[in-house]
Design a protein around this motif. Sequence first.
Motif, PDB file in Angstrom:
ATOM      1  N   ALA A  18      15.232   4.695  45.465  1.00  0.00           N
ATOM      2  CA  ALA A  18      15.814   3.463  46.767  1.00  0.00           C
ATOM      3  C   ALA A  18      16.588   2.477  45.235  1.00  0.00           C
ATOM      4  O   ALA A  18      16.158   2.167  44.664  1.00  0.00           O
ATOM      5  N   GLY A  19      17.387   1.909  46.675  1.00  0.00           N
ATOM      6  CA  GLY A  19      17.902   0.618  45.637  1.00  0.00           C
ATOM      7  C   GLY A  19      18.990   1.027  44.457  1.00  0.00           C
ATOM      8  O   GLY A  19      18.490   0.517  43.376  1.00  0.00           O
ATOM      9  N   MET A  20      19.727   2.242  44.739  1.00  0.00           N
ATOM     10  CA  MET A  20      20.618   2.551  43.976  1.00  0.00           C
ATOM     11  C   MET A  20      19.903   3.026  42.620  1.00  0.00           C
ATOM     12  O   MET A  20      20.916   2.866  42.050  1.00  0.00           O
ATOM     13  N   ALA A  21      18.985   3.792  42.848  1.00  0.00           N
ATOM     14  CA  ALA A  21      18.390   4.146  41.731  1.00  0.00           C
ATOM     15  C   ALA A  21      18.285   5.653  40.899  1.00  0.00           C
ATOM     16  O   ALA A  21      19.190   6.199  42.374  1.00  0.00           O
ATOM     17  N   ASP A  22      19.125   6.411  40.629  1.00  0.00           N
ATOM     18  CA  ASP A  22      19.572   7.432  39.897  1.00  0.00           C
ATOM     19  C   ASP A  22      18.953   7.800  39.090  1.00  0.00           C
ATOM     20  O   ASP A  22      17.894   8.235  38.514  1.00  0.00           O
ATOM     21  N   VAL A  67      13.965   1.239  33.621  1.00  0.00           N
ATOM     22  CA  VAL A  67      14.710   2.394  34.134  1.00  0.00           C
ATOM     23  C   VAL A  67      14.242   1.631  36.166  1.00  0.00           C
ATOM     24  O   VAL A  67      15.570   1.827  36.831  1.00  0.00           O
ATOM     25  N   ALA A  68      13.091   1.486  36.093  1.00  0.00           N
ATOM     26  CA  ALA A  68      13.520   1.291  38.228  1.00  0.00           C
ATOM     27  C   ALA A  68      11.954   0.543  37.953  1.00  0.00           C
ATOM     28  O   ALA A  68      11.149   0.645  37.285  1.00  0.00           O
ATOM     29  N   VAL A  69      11.467   0.622  39.495  1.00  0.00           N
ATOM     30  CA  VAL A  69      10.212   0.237  40.159  1.00  0.00           C
ATOM     31  C   VAL A  69       9.080   0.902  40.996  1.00  0.00           C
ATOM     32  O   VAL A  69      10.729   1.740  41.708  1.00  0.00           O
ATOM     33  N   LEU A  70       8.416   1.123  40.665  1.00  0.00           N
ATOM     34  CA  LEU A  70       7.257   1.763  41.081  1.00  0.00           C
ATOM     35  C   LEU A  70       7.041   0.737  42.007  1.00  0.00           C
ATOM     36  O   LEU A  70       6.188   0.085  41.534  1.00  0.00           O
TER      37      LEU A  70
END
Length: 504
Positions: A18-22, A67-70
């Motif tokens: 989600a959130g435009m995650a690549d 890089v991202a959030v879990l």
Amino acid sequence: MIPLPLARIAEITSGALAGMADPRAVVRGPVVTDSRAVEPGSLFVAIKGDRVDGHDFAAQAVAAGAVAVLASRPVDAPAVIVGDTVAAMTVLATAVCAALPATTVIGLTGSAGKTTTKDLLARLTARIGPTVATAGSFNNEIGHPLTVLRAGEDTRYLVLELGARSAGHITHLTRVAPPRIGVVLNVGTAHLGVFGGKEEIARAKGELVEALPADGVAVLNADDPLVAAMAGRTGARVTWYGRSEGVTVRAENVTVDERGRASFTLRTPSGAAPVALRLYGEHAVENALAAAAAAYELGLPVATIAEELSEAEPRSRWRMEVTDRADGVTVINDAYNANPDSMRAAFGALDALAGDRRRFAVVAALRELGDESVALNEGLGRLAGEAGLAGLFVVGPDADPVLAGARAAVGAAVPAVPVSHGAALHGPPGEPPGRLSPVAAFGEAPETGGAGPAATRVSHAADAAQASAELSALLAPGDVVLVKGPRAAGLEHVAAALLGGDRR
């Protein structure tokens, strides 16, 4: 950590991007739960606590390089959305560990001495190959997977401290990172109120050896009957350590110097070598032996083991940290945590280090002792009251049993313990069945070289600040102070105040 693209992390955790995650963006680690610890390439795990919600720091974490959030709900950042972030992190750690077949996992548990032993063992394994070990006491359902996720393809040894707050807890942790070597130190009275008795504690600690494979090794303390009995609960080979004659890895000719540091001969089937510990307190011998026995199983020569043990300094904070002030006052900061067993060890170390110098102690009532709380805290008071102290400060609430035990030991009038404590003070006549006596928990007080018990001033302080102020007014050059209590008491602030803000 093994580099993993977000698409693979989502697959492992059954999460959704989600959130435009690549999906091609690669997490290289570390995995963190504190946004302030984020580094470029990190995965930030958002955990909702009682006072702080990690989701509120998601954007900050990504701005810092994550890089991202879990996350368990949508956030203003690239994310992998899962139902439970702690559970998902655990699943991720399990998958990472399974992908490291060349890594030897060593699990370690016990009622006291886990962190010191873990630090020693990590030092020893580092002589053989790259090692990842539990930071501090991160030994629970959050800290354990965080440690495992620090391991990478070059990690040869993963040294994990395993805590147990309930039955089945260690079993859960061993499923995340299945150990090949399991080290059990002792079974004491820590968390007695949670488990209900030492036998129940032993059952929980023994879950570690039950998790070992048939070709694994259980490293057991031969001097602790409850630990020794665990040999029957594993199909793994057993290696014994201790001070008993004939034990595989043992200490002979133990002596303690004027600073309370032990020396001994380390004896193994392949030879012997002298060890002179820089750690304080004779109880450090058992910690060193446990680490030595595990290292011996890994093939380290006895001379190398002895050399590393002799060079090891305290690595984790607030555990038998001994600091000499400019005026000669010595502060023993052992304030990280406390239970009846570690309290006795600390007072033994104080006695060895103080010699004929004037000595003081700052303690707090022990916790999580259940129905035995009053009796065991009275026992703590008696131990302190018989330790030749010039002054004893008992800090915080629930101090009455400790004060009563101390005042009884020094011959002062003993105030009644309020009915709210739920039990009478322990005494031999008519003692309720099953009550653990203070003597059983603490044994005899160490012989003292300082002022006799009658000279002890026993005081109650509402908090660490009051204790620091009143004690500072009493100290003179050359005095020795022991600071020891349960973590929640915050007694490290007493040590910091005595050292002018230096937490060492």
